[in-house]
Design an enzyme around this catalytic site. Sequence first.
Site, PDB file in Angstrom:
ATOM      1  N   GLU A 209      39.381  35.551  54.389  1.00 53.58           N
ATOM      2  CA  GLU A 209      40.325  36.414  53.685  1.00 53.58           C
ATOM      3  C   GLU A 209      39.991  37.870  53.967  1.00 53.58           C
ATOM      4  OE1 GLU A 209      39.884  34.981  49.675  1.00 53.58           O
ATOM      5  OE2 GLU A 209      38.076  36.147  49.308  1.00 53.58           O
ATOM      6  N   HIS A 247      39.780  37.775  44.639  1.00 54.86           N
ATOM      7  CA  HIS A 247      38.327  37.745  44.667  1.00 54.86           C
ATOM      8  C   HIS A 247      37.751  39.151  44.690  1.00 54.86           C
ATOM      9  CE1 HIS A 247      38.264  33.473  46.585  1.00 54.86           C
ATOM     10  NE2 HIS A 247      38.318  33.423  45.264  1.00 54.86           N
TER      11      HIS A 247
END
Length: 290
Positions: A209, A247
């Site tokens: 990511e 996150h």
Amino acid sequence: MSILLNRYSRVLIQGFTGNEGTFHSSQMIEYGTLVVGGVTPGKGGERHLGLPVFNSVKEAVAETKADVSVIFVPPMHAADAIMEAANAGISLIVAITEGIPVSDMITVKEYLKSYHSRLIGPNCPGIISPEEAKAGIMPGFIHKKGTIGIISRSGTLTYEAVDQVSRLGMGQSTCIGIGGDPIVGTSVKDAVMMMMEDNETEVIVIIGEIGGKMETDAAHWIKENRKKPVVGFIAGQTAPKGRRMGHAGAIIGGTADTAEAKIKIMKECGIIIAESPADIGLTVKKTLNL
């Protein structure tokens, strides 16, 4: 074959008697994991889920010979729990806890340099070797034993990739959710290096990511050391610069942190890119020429 965790691993649970520890310990036991006991300070001598409870990891290791610990301790005490496990001789520590302060993890990373302990996490779903054992919160029923090694920063996308691979008639050797925090114990490159040496892993899948440089570090290593095909996917392709997406570690700090930049480097290093999360399984299948 699996890496790090197998049917013979002796698993201890820190935060054993809490709600999360109780629920997920039950799931691990039901899956067939050899859970040998747990730790909850102040409750030593009791039994929980039919297993012994200890006041400290050191006592638990002496009694049960545990070599893996799964941590469900609240964030403010989780760093101490990780260091306690290392000090007690645990070789694999899986920290599920989300929200551990970054300053605490800096201390933990430095502390672990003096020990032969591998940390997975924090803020991760853990690790599973299908049909052998799981240490963490991954849903065991979607996994199937096979030869695809999966490494992911995203728990949800791990499950999506696993489900696709299983439904297409393949399976997984080991799946590792390394965690989505800025500082984690095991990097993408660390996990790739282990899977590259695993004789029964045929294809490695990296689910990355935005934010940080773990995927590009792994890509450069793969370019020089690849022995088997690697499939990659990077989440967050539409994320705006400077905004954290889900996150704590998924934040674009510069041009090299973007999904576009990571995908470009990964392609240049010979990694086969899945353009959409829905394409991960099919990309793996094509890579195996099935």
